[in-house]
Design a protein around this motif. Structure first.
Motif, PDB file in Angstrom:
ATOM      1  N   UNK A   2      31.960  24.943 -13.066  1.00  0.00           N
ATOM      2  CA  UNK A   2      31.663  26.099 -12.220  1.00  0.00           C
ATOM      3  C   UNK A   2      32.503  27.289 -12.649  1.00  0.00           C
ATOM      4  N   UNK A   3      31.940  28.493 -12.510  1.00  0.00           N
ATOM      5  CA  UNK A   3      32.688  29.707 -12.847  1.00  0.00           C
ATOM      6  C   UNK A   3      33.603  30.134 -11.710  1.00  0.00           C
ATOM      7  N   UNK A   4      33.479  29.504 -10.538  1.00  0.00           N
ATOM      8  CA  UNK A   4      34.339  29.848  -9.412  1.00  0.00           C
ATOM      9  C   UNK A   4      35.737  29.276  -9.634  1.00  0.00           C
ATOM     10  N   UNK A   5      36.742  30.080  -9.373  1.00  0.00           N
ATOM     11  CA  UNK A   5      38.112  29.611  -9.483  1.00  0.00           C
ATOM     12  C   UNK A   5      38.440  28.690  -8.324  1.00  0.00           C
ATOM     13  N   UNK A   6      39.260  27.664  -8.606  1.00  0.00           N
ATOM     14  CA  UNK A   6      39.704  26.765  -7.550  1.00  0.00           C
ATOM     15  C   UNK A   6      40.449  27.522  -6.459  1.00  0.00           C
ATOM     16  N   UNK A   7      41.044  28.638  -6.819  1.00  0.00           N
ATOM     17  CA  UNK A   7      41.800  29.435  -5.852  1.00  0.00           C
ATOM     18  C   UNK A   7      40.902  30.118  -4.821  1.00  0.00           C
ATOM     19  N   UNK A   8      39.614  30.267  -5.166  1.00  0.00           N
ATOM     20  CA  UNK A   8      38.699  30.946  -4.252  1.00  0.00           C
ATOM     21  C   UNK A   8      38.416  30.130  -2.999  1.00  0.00           C
ATOM     22  N   UNK A   9      38.766  28.847  -3.013  1.00  0.00           N
ATOM     23  CA  UNK A   9      38.396  27.960  -1.914  1.00  0.00           C
ATOM     24  C   UNK A   9      39.564  27.587  -1.016  1.00  0.00           C
ATOM     25  N   UNK A  10      40.779  28.083  -1.330  1.00  0.00           N
ATOM     26  CA  UNK A  10      41.956  27.623  -0.589  1.00  0.00           C
ATOM     27  C   UNK A  10      42.810  28.800  -0.122  1.00  0.00           C
ATOM     28  N   UNK A  11      43.670  28.507   0.833  1.00  0.00           N
ATOM     29  CA  UNK A  11      44.625  29.478   1.348  1.00  0.00           C
ATOM     30  C   UNK A  11      46.030  29.024   0.992  1.00  0.00           C
ATOM     31  N   UNK A  12      46.844  29.870   0.385  1.00  0.00           N
ATOM     32  CA  UNK A  12      48.230  29.479   0.091  1.00  0.00           C
ATOM     33  C   UNK A  12      48.987  29.134   1.366  1.00  0.00           C
TER      34      UNK A  12
END
Length: 383
Positions: A2-12
């Protein structure tokens, strides 16, 4: 992938969550017969303060007592440290000609701290020097820190899920891409590229790629072998998202293997499933290891760490450190509790021939274990 970054799905991890962690640590100190703990650069400093400092000869630490937090830091680093810490704290600065351990000693004395737990990541040299200066009794802060860090919050589990999902996607891409004639270094480089493209903190945190007889060495051997036709492939890799780890192993083949390999691959899968089933709330961590070994021993492998068989523990805790307590190993009697996260990897090694390791991770819920990633399906269709 997928071109979506793993960071796009989470909150720090938020400031509020770190403040709750700090208060929980302060509240826990009396139960561990401690007046204070000294936190040095490493996973616990990141866990409590979000500070990703690196330990050097210049001591940076936080002295945490029940009512106060004091950072002991080199004065010339003040701007960097103040910018990196979102919450104001008390500071005890030291200049280059001063001994920072003397400053720590003064902080402990001023706050009447007689029993002090030291972060297990602190170097022996720092502890030895401090011990020669302070009248306080120094011990390990490991038990109190593990009691807090071992049970992950929902936000921590979400970060690990993102990291593990990314690494599994990388495994899928590599399985579809790899072919005979490729060198180990080529595969490692491609795995790193894919982790970076997917949004990992710094590409691969680690990567072990092993072919053929090389799979019989649990963490590989030096060299840069080339994948030959019909060779078994073992890839163990992971990354971090906001500091939280993935660590997944797949063992597979691109073409038909011997009956011995096929039989032991299925046995490895059975042992991994037995370990997962044994992970029940309240049971000792060591029971999970025993469950995996009982499957292998029933088929003539082992016993204990004898080879052919399982040469290491069944699993390790995971979070801000890739290996952290508690462990799925004989003698670890820590009761399994909701929020604990573990690898499940009861490897089978046949010395000088081949090895098979299937590694996935699970986390404990109130009703038992739940997979982060689904286990491998078959030797020939792993993902």
């Amino acid at each position: 992938m997928s071109t979506m970054s793993a960071r796009d799905t989470v909150t720090p991890i938020t400031h509020d969550e770190r403040q709750k962690r700090l208060k929980a640590l302060q509240h826990s100190l009396p139960a561990f017969a401690l007046d204070a703990v000294m936190i040095t650069p490493g996973a616990s400093m990141r866990y409590l303060f979000g500070l990703t400092w690196r330990e050097t000869e210049r001591l940076v630490c936080a002295v945490v007592s029940t009512k106060r937090v004091v950072f002991v830091c080199p004065k010339f680093e003040d701007t960097a440290l103040l910018a990196a810490l979102p919450t104001p704290h008390d500071f005890a600065w030291w200049e280059e000609h001063e001994d920072p351990r003397s400053v720590v000693t003064s902080v402990l004395s001023e706050n009447n701290c007689q029993r002090v737990g030291v972060d297990p990541s602190c170097s022996y040299g720092q502890v030895f020097a401090l011990g020669n200066l302070t009248a306080a009794t120094l011990t390990s802060a490991g038990p109190v820190l593990q009691s807090l860090r071992s049970q992950k919050s929902a936000s921590e589990i979400a970060l690990m899920q993102a990291a593990k999902t990314l690494t599994l996607d990388v495994h899928v891409a590599i399985f579809e891409w790899i072919k005979p004639g490729m060198r180990m270094s080529e595969v490692i480089a491609e795995i790193d590229r894919l982790h970076r493209a997917g949004g990992a903190d710094n590409g691969s945190f680690f990567c072990a790629v092993q072919f053929g007889e090389g799979t019989s060495h649990p963490h590989g051997v030096p060299g840069d072998p080339t994948l030959a036709k019909h060779e078994l492939i073992l890839i163990d890799t992971g990354c971090t998202i906001d500091g939280y780890h993935s660590d997944i192993t797949r063992t597979y083949a691109l073409d038909k293997q011997s009956e011995d390999v096929e039989t032991l691959w299925q046995l490895e899968k059975e042992a991994q499933a037995a370990a997962f089933d044994a992970a029940q709330i309240g049971r000792p961590c060591g029971d999970v290891d025993a469950a995996a070994r009982s499957v292998l021993e029933a088929h003539g492998l082992g016993p204990d760490y004898q080879l052919p068989g399982l040469p290491h523990r069944t699993g390790h805790g995971i979070g801000l450190e890739i290996h952290e307590g508690p462990y799925l190993v004989r003698g670890d009697d820590t009761p399994l509790a909701a929020g604990m996260c573990f690898s499940n990897e009861p490897m089978i090694v046949v010395p000088h021939h081949f090895g098979i390791r299937l590694e996935d991770h699970f986390y404990m819920t109130d009703t038992g274990a739940k997979w982060f990633t689904e286990p491998q399906k078959s030797l020939y269709q792993p993902l």
